[in-house]
Write an enzyme that holds these catalytic residues in place. Structure first.
Site, PDB file in Angstrom:
ATOM      1  CD  GLU A  89      55.326  50.480  25.287  1.00 53.79           C
ATOM      2  OE1 GLU A  89      54.804  50.032  26.137  1.00 53.79           O
ATOM      3  OE2 GLU A  89      54.615  51.767  24.729  1.00 53.79           O
ATOM      4  CB  CYS A 102      56.342  60.242  24.831  1.00 50.00           C
ATOM      5  SG  CYS A 102      55.741  60.052  26.231  1.00 50.00           S
ATOM      6  CB  CYS A 109      57.376  52.996  36.675  1.00 48.94           C
ATOM      7  SG  CYS A 109      56.676  54.432  38.016  1.00 48.94           S
ATOM      8  CB  CYS A 113      49.559  55.306  39.267  1.00 49.72           C
ATOM      9  SG  CYS A 113      50.882  56.903  39.362  1.00 49.72           S
ATOM     10  CB  CYS A 116      50.064  54.372  34.643  1.00 46.13           C
ATOM     11  SG  CYS A 116      51.722  53.906  33.790  1.00 46.13           S
ATOM     12  N   GLY A 156      58.384  54.996  33.123  1.00 43.75           N
ATOM     13  CA  GLY A 156      59.243  55.640  34.316  1.00 43.75           C
ATOM     14  C   GLY A 156      58.622  56.743  34.661  1.00 43.75           C
ATOM     15  CD  GLU A 157      58.561  60.438  38.882  1.00 39.98           C
ATOM     16  OE1 GLU A 157      57.099  60.408  38.407  1.00 39.98           O
ATOM     17  OE2 GLU A 157      58.519  61.591  39.013  1.00 39.98           O
ATOM     18  CB  SER A 188      56.224  64.706  32.372  1.00 36.95           C
ATOM     19  OG  SER A 188      54.668  64.188  33.293  1.00 36.95           O
ATOM     20  CB  SER A 211      50.893  62.681  36.708  1.00 32.20           C
ATOM     21  OG  SER A 211      51.976  62.775  35.711  1.00 32.20           O
ATOM     22  CG  LEU A 212      46.443  67.389  40.797  1.00 40.36           C
ATOM     23  CD1 LEU A 212      47.529  67.284  41.686  1.00 40.36           C
ATOM     24  CD2 LEU A 212      46.447  68.595  40.239  1.00 40.36           C
ATOM     25  CG  HIS A 213      46.533  61.520  37.082  1.00 35.77           C
ATOM     26  ND1 HIS A 213      46.337  62.836  36.286  1.00 35.77           N
ATOM     27  CD2 HIS A 213      47.804  61.470  37.606  1.00 35.77           C
ATOM     28  CE1 HIS A 213      47.195  62.525  35.197  1.00 35.77           C
ATOM     29  NE2 HIS A 213      47.892  61.489  36.103  1.00 35.77           N
ATOM     30  CG  ASN A 287      44.980  55.521  25.492  1.00 37.09           C
ATOM     31  OD1 ASN A 287      44.328  54.821  24.524  1.00 37.09           O
ATOM     32  ND2 ASN A 287      45.709  55.813  25.274  1.00 37.09           N
ATOM     33  CB  CYS A 330      52.735  55.459  29.656  1.00 38.62           C
ATOM     34  SG  CYS A 330      51.751  56.789  30.072  1.00 38.62           S
TER      35      CYS A 330
HETATM   36  N1  SAH Z   1      55.915  59.234  35.968  1.00 38.70           N
HETATM   37  C1  SAH Z   1      55.951  60.441  34.877  1.00 38.70           C
HETATM   38  C2  SAH Z   1      55.835  60.593  33.871  1.00 38.70           C
HETATM   39  C3  SAH Z   1      55.024  59.054  32.819  1.00 38.70           C
HETATM   40  S1  SAH Z   1      53.607  59.089  32.403  1.00 38.70           S
HETATM   41  C4  SAH Z   1      54.558  60.762  35.523  1.00 38.70           C
HETATM   42  O1  SAH Z   1      54.100  60.689  36.457  1.00 38.70           O
HETATM   43  O2  SAH Z   1      54.129  62.421  35.246  1.00 38.70           O
HETATM   44  C5  SAH Z   1      53.207  60.291  31.475  1.00 38.70           C
HETATM   45  C6  SAH Z   1      51.514  60.688  32.300  1.00 38.70           C
HETATM   46  O3  SAH Z   1      50.678  59.980  31.442  1.00 38.70           O
HETATM   47  C7  SAH Z   1      50.327  60.792  33.892  1.00 38.70           C
HETATM   48  O4  SAH Z   1      50.591  61.708  33.528  1.00 38.70           O
HETATM   49  C8  SAH Z   1      49.952  59.704  33.336  1.00 38.70           C
HETATM   50  O5  SAH Z   1      49.499  59.714  34.586  1.00 38.70           O
HETATM   51  C9  SAH Z   1      49.833  59.453  32.507  1.00 38.70           C
HETATM   52  N2  SAH Z   1      49.270  58.199  31.796  1.00 38.70           N
HETATM   53  C10 SAH Z   1      48.874  56.779  32.710  1.00 38.70           C
HETATM   54  N3  SAH Z   1      48.449  55.571  31.621  1.00 38.70           N
HETATM   55  C11 SAH Z   1      47.456  56.443  31.397  1.00 38.70           C
HETATM   56  C12 SAH Z   1      46.744  56.683  30.697  1.00 38.70           C
HETATM   57  N4  SAH Z   1      46.183  54.793  30.463  1.00 38.70           N
HETATM   58  N5  SAH Z   1      45.959  56.884  29.322  1.00 38.70           N
HETATM   59  C13 SAH Z   1      46.469  58.797  29.683  1.00 38.70           C
HETATM   60  N6  SAH Z   1      46.742  59.025  30.756  1.00 38.70           N
HETATM   61  C14 SAH Z   1      48.032  57.653  31.804  1.00 38.70           C
END
Ligand code: SAH
Length: 339
Positions: A89, A102, A109, A113, A116, A156-157, A188, A211-213, A287, A330
């Site tokens: 995508e 993007c 991946c 997480c 995701c 992907g990472e 990212s 991506s801290l979260h 999302n 994503c």
């Molecule tokens: N693997 C990398 C890049 C891909 S994810 C990373 O982890 O940064 C890109 C960003 O989108 C990350 O911050 C991820 O946590 C976030 N993300 C994943 N699913 C999401 C969702 N449903 N809503 C909002 N952000 C999301």
């Protein structure tokens, strides 16, 4: 056969020298690929017929196939099929400052997480540099516009596909090619510490987002398995070293998940964790996806979280939302297609 979009200018020069051609032809070929954007080697009209035929023998000039496109006011989503049939995508976001793309970095991946969609498909393979380059070229062709910013935040990472990502940056950053400024590129990562260290030694001025979260190990390990390998202490120290070395500001992304990581105490812990670091925090309204029970935080809690960070002198923004109507999170387009 190799795809010609996989070659850096330097590699193309070496190839030309190896077949007894002049090195400067590489710049002409780059101009055909990235400025004139020709569709075939036959269109490279100022090259000799012999060279064009040799290129045809040694390379393909191929983009992925468009399978599906969804359009909204400020966002377009594309589902592409790669030459081996895998789906990826790409999301185009229309900002007032330009067009940001993007791009995906892998098929699937492995980071796992829990929130995701991308990770529901385990990594099948890395994308090659050309498979990232052609995401940009194809969307430029479809929209007849120039992409001004690229974020490697799709499926992907990127730091789990490090070498190809660096090659991709080299190719698109080349002033003879797409000439995309490195300050307009953001990578990212979920926090692969050794690669953050390696990245700090690269010559590019590319932006880094983490991506801290979650502000504590116990919570972060619950939602992001990578934290068990590289806990917060290591991650934050790597980011501090990166900032010291590069003098660049880092972005921390923080998805707000209802009742998971959005409490006032989480905001306070986050402010404490990031105190004194040259960074800013991007709060992301989650999302939602029908495949998970996780919910987005309500807007008043998002506001409270934001206010606490602000009060503690953290630079913070709430991310503008793109395309939640057309499942822009994503991986959602790909995984909906598979079901
Ligand atoms: N693997 C990398 C890049 C891909 S994810 C990373 O982890 O940064 C890109 C960003 O989108 C990350 O911050 C991820 O946590 C976030 N993300 C994943 N699913 C999401 C969702 N449903 N809503 C909002 N952000 C999301």
């Amino acid at each position: 056969m190799r795809n010609i979009y996989d070659l850096t200018l330097n590699e193309l020069e070496n190839y030309l020298l190896s077949i007894n051609e002049k090195k400067y032809r590489a710049i002409q070929i780059y101009d055909f690929l990235y400025v004139k954007k020709v569709a075939s080697f036959d269109d490279m009209t100022n090259l000799s017929l012999e060279l064009r035929n040799k290129l045809k023998e040694d390379f393909v000039l191929e983009k992925p196939k468009l399978i599906k496109e969804q359009q909204d006011v400020d966002v377009n989503k594309y589902l592409f099929k790669l030459s081996d049939g895998n789906l990826i995508e790409t999301v185009l976001m229309k900002h007032n400052y330009g067009l940001s793309l993007c791009v995906s970095s892998e098929v699937g991946c492995n980071m796992g997480c829990i929130f995701c969609e991308s990770g529901r498909l385990k990594k099948v393979r890395n994308l090659s540099a050309y498979e990232l380059v052609t995401q940009i070229l194809y969307v430029e062709e479809l929209t007849k516009s120039r992409i001004t910013h690229v974020v490697i935040m799709g499926i992907g990472e990127p730091f789990d596909n490090y070498d190809n990502i660096m090659k991709f940056v080299t190719i698109v950053n080349d002033p003879k090619g797409l000439a995309l400024g490195s300050r307009h590129i953001t990578i990212s990562t979920c926090g692969i510490v050794p690669k953050i260290k390696k990245f700090s030694e690269e010559p590019f001025q590319v932006n880094l987002a983490i991506s801290l979260h979650a502000p504590t190990d116990s919570l972060r390990s619950k939602i992001m398995p990578i934290n068990k390998v590289y806990p917060l202490d290591d991650l934050i120290n790597a980011v501090k070293d990166y900032i010291k070395k590069t003098n660049r500001r880092v972005t921390f992304e923080y998805i707000l998940l209802d009742n998971v990581n959005d409490k006032d105490s989480d905001a306070i812990a986050l402010a404490k964790l990031l105190k004194g670091i040259n960074c800013y925090v991007n709060l992301i309204p989650y999302n939602e996806s029908s495949n998970f029970t996780l919910k987005r935080s309500n807007s008043s809690q998002i506001r409270t979280f934001y206010d606490i960070l602000k009060k503690n002198n953290i630079n913070v923004t709430i991310r503008r939302e793109f395309g939640s109507k057309i499942s822009a999170a994503c991986g959602q387009l790909r995984s909906n297609k598979e079901e």
